[in-house]
Design a protein around this motif. Structure first.
Motif, mmCIF file in Angstrom:
data_model
loop_
_atom_site.group_PDB
_atom_site.id
_atom_site.type_symbol
_atom_site.label_atom_id
_atom_site.label_comp_id
_atom_site.label_asym_id
_atom_site.label_seq_id
_atom_site.Cartn_x
_atom_site.Cartn_y
_atom_site.Cartn_z
ATOM 1 N N LEU A 177 3.504 41.293 32.933
ATOM 2 C CA LEU A 177 3.444 42.648 32.380
ATOM 3 C C LEU A 177 2.569 43.555 33.242
ATOM 4 N N PHE A 178 1.412 43.063 33.643
ATOM 5 C CA PHE A 178 0.524 43.874 34.471
ATOM 6 C C PHE A 178 1.168 44.169 35.825
ATOM 7 N N ARG A 179 1.861 43.189 36.381
ATOM 8 C CA ARG A 179 2.559 43.391 37.662
ATOM 9 C C ARG A 179 3.642 44.458 37.509
ATOM 10 N N GLU A 180 4.413 44.344 36.442
ATOM 11 C CA GLU A 180 5.475 45.332 36.221
ATOM 12 C C GLU A 180 4.891 46.735 36.048
ATOM 13 N N HIS A 181 3.785 46.846 35.335
ATOM 14 C CA HIS A 181 3.159 48.153 35.127
ATOM 15 C C HIS A 181 2.707 48.767 36.451
ATOM 16 N N TYR A 214 -7.041 46.769 30.032
ATOM 17 C CA TYR A 214 -6.425 47.042 31.326
ATOM 18 C C TYR A 214 -5.458 48.223 31.291
ATOM 19 N N LEU A 215 -4.649 48.323 30.241
ATOM 20 C CA LEU A 215 -3.602 49.349 30.193
ATOM 21 C C LEU A 215 -3.827 50.410 29.121
ATOM 22 N N GLY A 216 -4.897 50.281 28.359
ATOM 23 C CA GLY A 216 -5.096 51.158 27.204
ATOM 24 C C GLY A 216 -5.088 52.641 27.524
ATOM 25 N N GLY A 217 -5.734 53.017 28.617
ATOM 26 C CA GLY A 217 -5.752 54.433 28.988
ATOM 27 C C GLY A 217 -4.356 54.959 29.243
#
Length: 171
Positions: A39-43, A106-109
């Protein structure tokens, strides 16, 4: 002597329970780690980075009255892909597949800022779907919306600070 044996037995049971709980937690992390990494990679992918640029730089300029169909095709596809990404992420968090803490930390912002830019479009799209008698029109991007509220409840600085390994000052 019987009391000493009982104490040793109780302590052994306690240690066994603690080890079992720790192993269970490690097994859960082993299962979620590949999901989070993907998921982090895709983001971070160029495509979703471009989609976020479109949401921030172009979406506010467009008339959203026609919903998704009113957007230029290339940009519509990018925005739809980004919305689906956050919707899928929201489903994983909502159903306990992935914990909210690393997602928010990590992605909240991005979750917050993208939802706040896209919310008017989502509202229009839901209204259009209701007019077309599509089943459950409010469900469109519902997991994304829920993820937004979960992140607001567990903001990124709080999610990071809750980690026993976070050493930077609270931001």
């Amino acid at each position: 002597m019987e009391i000493a044996a009982l104490v040793v037995s109780v302590m052994a049971l306690g240690v066994s329970v603690l080890v079992s709980v720790r192993q269970l937690r490690l097994a859960e992390h082993t299962n979620t780690l590949p999901v989070l990494v993907d998921l982090f990679r895709e983001h971070r992918s160029m495509r979703l980075a471009r989609a976020r640029e479109v949401v921030f730089e172009q979406l506010p300029e467009w008339d959203l009255a026609a919903g998704m169909e009113g957007l230029p095709e290339a940009e519509r596809n990018l925005i739809r892909e980004l919305a689906w990404f956050y919707d899928n992420l929201g489903a994983l968090v909502t159903h306990g597949v992935v914990d909210i803490e690393p997602v928010s930390g990590y992605l909240g912002g991005s979750v917050i800022s993208v939802w706040e830019r896209m919310e008017p479009l989502v509202r229009v799209e839901r209204a259009k779907r209701a007019q077309n008698a599509l089943p459950d029109p409010n469900r469109w991007q519902e997991y994304f919306e829920n993820l937004y509220h979960l992140v607001r409840t567990m903001p990124p600085p709080q999610a990071r600070a809750q980690s026993h390994l976070w050493r930077l000052p609270h931001s």
